[in-house]
Design a protein around this motif. Structure first.
Motif, short mmCIF file in Angstrom:
data_model
loop_
_atom_site.label_atom_id
_atom_site.label_comp_id
_atom_site.label_asym_id
_atom_site.label_seq_id
_atom_site.Cartn_x
_atom_site.Cartn_y
_atom_site.Cartn_z
N SER A 35 0.72 -1.25 -0.21
CA SER A 35 0.12 0.00 -0.08
C SER A 35 0.90 1.10 -0.16
N ARG A 36 0.19 2.39 -0.12
CA ARG A 36 0.88 3.68 -0.20
C ARG A 36 1.70 3.77 1.03
N ASP A 37 0.86 3.61 2.31
CA ASP A 37 1.40 3.69 3.52
C ASP A 37 2.73 2.69 3.82
N GLU A 38 2.52 1.67 3.29
CA GLU A 38 3.64 0.55 3.37
C GLU A 38 4.84 1.15 2.60
N VAL A 39 4.72 1.80 1.58
CA VAL A 39 5.80 2.25 0.63
C VAL A 39 6.24 3.40 1.38
N ALA A 40 5.56 4.33 2.10
CA ALA A 40 6.39 5.37 2.98
C ALA A 40 7.06 4.94 3.94
N ALA A 41 6.55 3.62 4.65
CA ALA A 41 7.17 3.14 6.06
C ALA A 41 8.46 2.75 5.62
N PHE A 42 8.33 2.16 4.42
CA PHE A 42 9.80 1.24 3.88
C PHE A 42 10.92 2.28 3.61
N ILE A 43 10.34 3.44 2.89
CA ILE A 43 11.31 4.47 2.62
C ILE A 43 11.86 5.14 4.00
N GLU A 44 10.94 5.35 4.84
CA GLU A 44 11.38 6.05 6.03
C GLU A 44 12.25 5.06 6.80
N GLU A 45 12.13 3.73 6.82
CA GLU A 45 13.07 2.92 7.39
C GLU A 45 14.39 2.61 6.86
N GLN A 46 14.51 2.95 5.41
CA GLN A 46 15.45 2.95 4.73
C GLN A 46 16.51 4.09 4.71
N ASP A 47 15.71 5.26 4.55
CA ASP A 47 16.27 6.70 4.50
C ASP A 47 16.19 7.49 5.47
N THR B 94 0.95 0.48 -12.23
CA THR B 94 0.29 0.14 -13.66
C THR B 94 -0.62 -1.21 -13.77
N ASN B 95 -0.62 -1.80 -12.70
CA ASN B 95 -1.61 -3.08 -12.81
C ASN B 95 -2.57 -2.97 -11.37
N PRO B 96 -3.70 -3.61 -11.86
CA PRO B 96 -4.65 -3.79 -10.86
C PRO B 96 -4.06 -4.50 -9.67
N PRO B 97 -4.48 -4.48 -8.38
CA PRO B 97 -5.52 -3.33 -7.96
C PRO B 97 -4.92 -2.03 -7.75
N GLU B 98 -5.81 -1.01 -7.97
CA GLU B 98 -5.28 0.29 -8.05
C GLU B 98 -4.66 0.78 -6.42
N GLY B 99 -3.76 1.27 -6.39
CA GLY B 99 -3.28 1.76 -5.10
C GLY B 99 -2.63 0.56 -4.44
N ARG B 100 -2.28 -0.45 -4.97
CA ARG B 100 -1.67 -1.48 -4.29
C ARG B 100 -0.42 -1.78 -5.51
#
Length: 213
Positions: A79-91, A109-115
């Motif tokens: 999810s969007r929140d998980e992307v943000a959490a991963f980047i925060e942990e890495q950077d 680019t592929n369904p489901p949208e937002g994931r």
């Protein structure tokens, strides 16, 4: 683009193969089959094919591992929140809302949208890493953006973008070209008639594409 790896021109034999052919012809008059040389060339191609396949497998394994680490809820997509959490942990810092929207939009680019699936997740993180590198403190692009952002809003209007494109490419950018790039580079989708810092790489790519036509 010219290769920086010293590859021979397309269709030419590698230097080692050309040397073997020259040596064979010098000693045998060039009239007998070069079975050993042909076999060596075939083996070289096969080795490169295996190396490429191994590199692709290693890349896939790497991203699958990172994907599982980022998939905090275990749903099999990110999810969007998980992307943000991963980047925060890495950077050590979280992308702001605009930055996060950009990397989600260019990778989802592929369904489901937002994931995001594994490949989409790899695209999102790669886009973020490229953005960080291009806009590291004191980088040419970062300095140029700040100089053109005369009103210090953190984004560029059409006139400011036009100035930046001209300075970056050392050419004159017309009003119509600047307007077209501004519209096409709106990956964030806010339609506010301005280019955010993270959209600038896309705007530059679009400009050079138009300039080359």
């Amino acid at each position: 683009r010219a290769s920086s790896e010293g590859r021979p021109p397309c269709g030419a034999a590698p230097p080692c193969a050309r040397a073997s052919i020259a040596s064979f012809r010098a000693g045998r008059g060039g009239s007998e089959p070069m079975v050993g040389t042909i076999g060596a060339v075939h083996n070289s191609k096969e080795a490169r094919r295996r190396a490429k396949k191994r590199a692709e497998k290693e890349r896939a394994t790497k991203w699958e591992g990172l994907f599982k680490k980022a998939d905090l809820d275990g749903t099999g997509n990110i999810s969007r929140d998980e992307v943000a959490a991963f980047i925060e942990e890495q950077d050590g810092r979280t992308p702001d809302a605009t930055e996060l929207t950009f990397i989600m939009n260019v990778s989802d680019t592929n369904p489901p949208e937002g994931r995001l699936g594994v490949e989409e997740f790899a695209e999102a993180i790669t886009a973020w890493q490229c953005y960080k590198e291009e806009f590291s403190k004191g980088s040419h692009l970062s300095v140029l953006f700040d100089e053109c952002d005369v009103d210090k809003t953190g984004n560029l209007n059409q006139e400011q973008l036009q100035t930046l494109l001209g300075r970056y490419s050392h050419t004159t950018v017309g009003d119509d070209d600047a307007a077209a790039v501004l519209k096409q580079a709106d990956a964030i989708g806010d339609g506010n008639g301005r280019i955010h810092r993270i959209e600038l790489q896309l705007a530059l790519a679009l400009w050079f594409q138009r300039y080359a036509q």
